[in-house]
Write a protein that holds these residues in place. Sequence first.
Motif, mmCIF file in Angstrom:
data_model
loop_
_atom_site.group_PDB
_atom_site.id
_atom_site.type_symbol
_atom_site.label_atom_id
_atom_site.label_comp_id
_atom_site.label_asym_id
_atom_site.label_seq_id
_atom_site.Cartn_x
_atom_site.Cartn_y
_atom_site.Cartn_z
ATOM 1 N N ASP A 15 0.657 29.923 49.253
ATOM 2 C CA ASP A 15 -0.277 30.994 49.574
ATOM 3 C C ASP A 15 -1.578 30.363 50.044
ATOM 4 O O ASP A 15 -2.347 29.851 49.245
ATOM 5 C CB ASP A 15 -0.546 31.837 48.323
ATOM 6 C CG ASP A 15 -0.542 33.315 48.589
ATOM 7 O OD1 ASP A 15 -0.617 33.717 49.763
ATOM 8 O OD2 ASP A 15 -0.455 34.081 47.614
ATOM 9 N N GLY A 16 -1.814 30.337 51.330
ATOM 10 C CA GLY A 16 -3.012 29.695 51.852
ATOM 11 C C GLY A 16 -2.842 29.336 53.305
ATOM 12 O O GLY A 16 -2.350 30.127 54.102
ATOM 13 N N VAL A 17 -3.202 28.109 53.650
ATOM 14 C CA VAL A 17 -3.149 27.654 55.032
ATOM 15 C C VAL A 17 -2.556 26.250 55.061
ATOM 16 O O VAL A 17 -2.809 25.442 54.173
ATOM 17 C CB VAL A 17 -4.570 27.629 55.657
ATOM 18 C CG1 VAL A 17 -4.552 27.075 57.067
ATOM 19 C CG2 VAL A 17 -5.187 29.015 55.647
ATOM 20 N N GLU A 26 -2.074 25.338 62.737
ATOM 21 C CA GLU A 26 -2.779 25.959 61.621
ATOM 22 C C GLU A 26 -2.093 27.294 61.363
ATOM 23 O O GLU A 26 -2.130 28.183 62.206
ATOM 24 C CB GLU A 26 -4.257 26.179 61.925
ATOM 25 C CG GLU A 26 -5.007 26.754 60.728
ATOM 26 C CD GLU A 26 -6.511 26.794 60.909
ATOM 27 O OE1 GLU A 26 -7.149 27.584 60.190
ATOM 28 O OE2 GLU A 26 -7.039 26.058 61.757
ATOM 29 N N THR A 28 -1.051 30.448 58.492
ATOM 30 C CA THR A 28 -1.268 31.135 57.221
ATOM 31 C C THR A 28 0.049 31.153 56.468
ATOM 32 O O THR A 28 1.097 31.501 57.024
ATOM 33 C CB THR A 28 -1.747 32.578 57.468
ATOM 34 O OG1 THR A 28 -2.975 32.520 58.201
ATOM 35 C CG2 THR A 28 -1.952 33.321 56.161
ATOM 36 N N ALA A 30 2.273 32.491 53.120
ATOM 37 C CA ALA A 30 2.395 33.528 52.096
ATOM 38 C C ALA A 30 3.855 33.624 51.688
ATOM 39 O O ALA A 30 4.744 33.543 52.545
ATOM 40 C CB ALA A 30 1.904 34.870 52.615
ATOM 41 N N GLY A 41 2.300 35.956 55.937
ATOM 42 C CA GLY A 41 2.220 34.673 56.634
ATOM 43 C C GLY A 41 3.594 34.057 56.699
ATOM 44 O O GLY A 41 4.572 34.644 56.271
#
Length: 137
Positions: A15-17, A26, A28, A30, A41
């Motif tokens: 959960d993030g990048v 890059e 996202t 999820a 994401g």
Amino acid sequence: MSTLYTAIATASGRDGVAVSSDGKLEVTLAPPKELGGTGAGTNPEQLFAAGYAACFASALNLVAGRMKVDVSDASVTAEVGLGSNGDGGFALSVVLRAELPDHISAEDGEALLEATHQVCPYSNATRGNIPVDLVRE
């Protein structure tokens, strides 16, 4: 092994990048809805599937060229499954579906996929670690 290229990416979890060191990637991250996440994401399994499909397709072109077989219309789809390993952890499985041109016989297609499976770096990395099924579509 003599390293020809090194890819570098950083992530802090599902959960993030995730970001590559050169900034060209890059994404996202999820967890998917099927795992209780938002699905807002991508996830590591999708990234692995995309990488494996691209790598296997590239290796397929290399091997077909060596065999003097035209696979310009070929494509590869990778299905990456995530499941329990039975010991409280998780495991992956892969199905690689290759769409080969109709002019390639069933026997030649099987030989081509098996030879590609020996060349592809993802196949070499996963061999003996996770089940990988090769399917001609």
